[in-house]
Design a protein around this motif. Structure first.
Motif, PDB file in Angstrom:
ATOM      1  N   GLY A   5       0.830  -1.214   0.000  1.00  0.00           N
ATOM      2  CA  GLY A   5       0.000   0.000   0.000  1.00  0.00           C
ATOM      3  C   GLY A   5       0.856   1.252   0.000  1.00  0.00           C
ATOM      4  N   MET A   6       1.952   1.207   0.769  1.00  0.00           N
ATOM      5  CA  MET A   6       2.850   2.349   0.849  1.00  0.00           C
ATOM      6  C   MET A   6       3.564   2.585  -0.488  1.00  0.00           C
ATOM      7  SD  MET A   6       5.507   3.121   3.927  1.00  0.00           S
ATOM      8  CE  MET A   6       4.463   2.311   5.121  1.00  0.00           C
ATOM      9  N   MET A   7       3.962   1.493  -1.149  1.00  0.00           N
ATOM     10  CA  MET A   7       4.625   1.630  -2.456  1.00  0.00           C
ATOM     11  C   MET A   7       3.656   2.223  -3.483  1.00  0.00           C
ATOM     12  SD  MET A   7       7.696   0.892  -1.933  1.00  0.00           S
ATOM     13  CE  MET A   7       8.350   0.823  -3.585  1.00  0.00           C
ATOM     14  N   GLY A   8       2.405   1.782  -3.440  1.00  0.00           N
ATOM     15  CA  GLY A   8       1.393   2.339  -4.344  1.00  0.00           C
ATOM     16  C   GLY A   8       1.190   3.817  -4.082  1.00  0.00           C
ATOM     17  N   THR A  13       2.107   9.482  -5.457  1.00  0.00           N
ATOM     18  CA  THR A  13       2.663  10.785  -5.097  1.00  0.00           C
ATOM     19  C   THR A  13       3.689  11.238  -6.132  1.00  0.00           C
ATOM     20  OG1 THR A  13       2.294  10.361  -2.752  1.00  0.00           O
ATOM     21  CG2 THR A  13       3.892  12.076  -3.300  1.00  0.00           C
ATOM     22  N   GLN A  14       4.532  10.307  -6.604  1.00  0.00           N
ATOM     23  CA  GLN A  14       5.517  10.661  -7.635  1.00  0.00           C
ATOM     24  C   GLN A  14       4.807  11.144  -8.898  1.00  0.00           C
ATOM     25  OE1 GLN A  14       7.753   6.971  -7.548  1.00  0.00           O
ATOM     26  NE2 GLN A  14       9.496   7.999  -6.609  1.00  0.00           N
ATOM     27  N   LYS A  92       3.401  16.734   1.199  1.00  0.00           N
ATOM     28  CA  LYS A  92       2.883  16.713   2.568  1.00  0.00           C
ATOM     29  C   LYS A  92       1.482  16.124   2.618  1.00  0.00           C
ATOM     30  CE  LYS A  92       5.543  20.308   4.836  1.00  0.00           C
ATOM     31  NZ  LYS A  92       6.250  21.195   3.954  1.00  0.00           N
ATOM     32  N   MET A  93       0.698  16.390   1.591  1.00  0.00           N
ATOM     33  CA  MET A  93      -0.682  15.936   1.571  1.00  0.00           C
ATOM     34  C   MET A  93      -0.755  14.419   1.354  1.00  0.00           C
ATOM     35  SD  MET A  93      -3.643  17.283  -1.032  1.00  0.00           S
ATOM     36  CE  MET A  93      -2.657  16.911  -2.472  1.00  0.00           C
ATOM     37  N   ASP A  94       0.115  13.884   0.529  1.00  0.00           N
ATOM     38  CA  ASP A  94      -0.036  12.506   0.079  1.00  0.00           C
ATOM     39  C   ASP A  94       0.957  11.507   0.641  1.00  0.00           C
ATOM     40  OD1 ASP A  94      -2.224  12.982  -1.564  1.00  0.00           O
ATOM     41  OD2 ASP A  94      -0.944  13.752  -3.145  1.00  0.00           O
ATOM     42  N   MET A  95       2.041  11.974   1.198  1.00  0.00           N
ATOM     43  CA  MET A  95       3.100  11.040   1.586  1.00  0.00           C
ATOM     44  C   MET A  95       2.902  10.476   2.977  1.00  0.00           C
ATOM     45  SD  MET A  95       5.363  10.146  -0.473  1.00  0.00           S
ATOM     46  CE  MET A  95       6.584   9.497   0.635  1.00  0.00           C
ATOM     47  N   PRO A  96       3.034   9.154   3.107  1.00  0.00           N
ATOM     48  CA  PRO A  96       3.123   8.601   4.458  1.00  0.00           C
ATOM     49  C   PRO A  96       4.476   9.026   5.027  1.00  0.00           C
ATOM     50  CG  PRO A  96       3.526   6.901   2.810  1.00  0.00           C
ATOM     51  CD  PRO A  96       3.167   8.159   2.068  1.00  0.00           C
ATOM     52  N   MET A  97       4.523   9.386   6.282  1.00  0.00           N
ATOM     53  CA  MET A  97       5.768   9.857   6.871  1.00  0.00           C
ATOM     54  C   MET A  97       6.683   8.678   7.201  1.00  0.00           C
ATOM     55  SD  MET A  97       6.441  12.983   6.992  1.00  0.00           S
ATOM     56  CE  MET A  97       5.754  13.332   5.396  1.00  0.00           C
ATOM     57  N   ILE A  98       7.737   8.558   6.420  1.00  0.00           N
ATOM     58  CA  ILE A  98       8.746   7.522   6.625  1.00  0.00           C
ATOM     59  C   ILE A  98      10.058   8.258   6.861  1.00  0.00           C
ATOM     60  CG2 ILE A  98       9.937   5.532   5.617  1.00  0.00           C
ATOM     61  CD1 ILE A  98       7.487   5.352   3.657  1.00  0.00           C
TER      62      ILE A  98
END
Length: 106
Positions: A5-8, A13-14, A92-98
């Protein structure tokens, strides 16, 4: 942690970042000297679209060079601010914070 899910989300986001960069090619910034003798237009991606120089500046090479540096730098600074604000909004809107991932988008 849902890695797939995170990769998707990362790919999504890219793509949004690429779309934003394309859109910023259509955002025009106009800047001019205080006396309007020199005007420049560039995109929010800092591509110069036009430069208009009053004939009176053609008589003084040094003054023209100073005007170009001053006006182009002001326009580039405005473009960079718009660019950064737009791209920050997407990430900021779309990225999970890693931890460490924020560096990928600079």
């Amino acid at each position: 942690m849902d890695l797939m899910g995170m990769m998707g989300k990362l790919r999504e986001t890219q793509q949004k970042i690429e779309d934003t960069k394309k859109r910023l090619d259509t955002v025009l910034i106009d800047e001019q000297s205080t006396d309007n003798l020199l005007k420049v237009t560039l995109t929010a991606n800092t591509k110069i679209k036009s430069i208009t120089i009053d004939d009176s500046l053609l008589e003084d090479k040094e003054q023209l060079e100073d005007y170009l540096i001053l006006v182009l730098n002001k326009a580039i600074e405005k473009a960079a601010n718009i660019n950064q604000t737009e791209l920050d909004a997407v990430t900021k809107m779309d990225m999970p914070m890693i931890p460490g991932m924020e560096d990928m988008f600079k």
